[in-house]
Design a protein around this motif. Structure first.
Motif, PDB file in Angstrom:
ATOM      1  N   ARG A  13      10.362 -14.035   9.356  1.00  0.00           N
ATOM      2  CA  ARG A  13      11.665 -13.419   9.164  1.00  0.00           C
ATOM      3  C   ARG A  13      12.623 -14.230   8.410  1.00  0.00           C
ATOM      4  NH1 ARG A  13      12.910 -11.803  15.371  1.00  0.00           N
ATOM      5  NH2 ARG A  13      11.193 -10.113  15.375  1.00  0.00           N
ATOM      6  N   GLU A  14      12.567 -15.564   8.041  1.00  0.00           N
ATOM      7  CA  GLU A  14      13.250 -16.397   7.347  1.00  0.00           C
ATOM      8  C   GLU A  14      12.728 -16.762   5.831  1.00  0.00           C
ATOM      9  OE1 GLU A  14      16.186 -17.287   8.466  1.00  0.00           O
ATOM     10  OE2 GLU A  14      15.707 -16.243  10.292  1.00  0.00           O
ATOM     11  N   GLY A  21      11.185  -9.373  -1.421  1.00  0.00           N
ATOM     12  CA  GLY A  21      10.360  -8.435  -1.404  1.00  0.00           C
ATOM     13  C   GLY A  21      10.664  -7.233  -0.795  1.00  0.00           C
ATOM     14  N   ARG A  22      11.081  -7.235   0.549  1.00  0.00           N
ATOM     15  CA  ARG A  22      11.594  -6.106   1.009  1.00  0.00           C
ATOM     16  C   ARG A  22      12.578  -5.442   0.330  1.00  0.00           C
ATOM     17  NH1 ARG A  22      10.005  -9.284   5.167  1.00  0.00           N
ATOM     18  NH2 ARG A  22      11.770 -10.366   5.490  1.00  0.00           N
ATOM     19  N   ILE A  23      13.683  -6.241   0.071  1.00  0.00           N
ATOM     20  CA  ILE A  23      14.777  -5.821  -0.856  1.00  0.00           C
ATOM     21  C   ILE A  23      14.302  -4.822  -2.090  1.00  0.00           C
ATOM     22  CG2 ILE A  23      16.952  -6.354  -2.285  1.00  0.00           C
ATOM     23  CD1 ILE A  23      17.169  -8.615  -0.386  1.00  0.00           C
ATOM     24  N   ASN A  24      13.283  -5.502  -2.681  1.00  0.00           N
ATOM     25  CA  ASN A  24      12.614  -4.709  -3.819  1.00  0.00           C
ATOM     26  C   ASN A  24      12.163  -3.721  -3.485  1.00  0.00           C
ATOM     27  OD1 ASN A  24      11.704  -4.434  -6.529  1.00  0.00           O
ATOM     28  ND2 ASN A  24       9.790  -4.987  -5.652  1.00  0.00           N
TER      29      ASN A  24
END
Length: 142
Positions: A13-14, A21-24
């Protein structure tokens, strides 16, 4: 540090790469929702946007500006050329065609809707944070 202790200190998670990558993926999904009807991908649209400024660029120059790997640029250019959105008529330079310019013009209102949705989700502080992150990560990249 023992491997057991190392395992305990690891937190996916850090992981900054994972977060970015998740934001992308999340933002790409929003853009995809708006541009999917046009039959182009995010990467292809990026290449079209760059060339729509009137620049004639080599594949390497385009890859450097877009920050896309050479193989990704090659694959996307092939599809854009097959669709008559980009031409290699002036090889080694690539140029957007009139068909490509029309596509960009037609996509822009939908792209703006995607931008508005993401901006609304992030708020001004989130947009500022993204701009700061982008600036810091690209500062020393040529």
């Amino acid at each position: 540090m023992s491997s057991e202790a190392h395992k305990l200190s690891f937190s996916p998670r850090e992981c900054l790469s994972g977060k970015i990558g998740r934001i992308n993926r999340l933002t790409a999904n929003i853009f995809r929702k708006y541009i999917a009807p046009f039959g182009v991908t995010d990467s292809q649209l990026t290449l079209l946007f760059i060339l729509s400024s009137g620049m004639e660029l080599t594949q390497k120059e385009l890859s450097d500006i877009a920050k896309l790997e050479k193989s990704s640029v090659n694959r996307n250019l092939k599809r854009l050329i097959e669709s008559d959105y980009i031409t290699r008529k002036y090889f080694p330079k690539l140029k957007i065609t009139s068909t490509g310019k029309k596509l960009v013009t037609n996509i822009l209102p939908e792209w703006e809707k995607a931008m508005a949705e993401i901006t609304n989700l992030l708020g001004s502080e989130g947009v500022s944070a993204v701009n700061t992150i982008h600036s810091k990560l690209t500062k020393n990249i040529s």
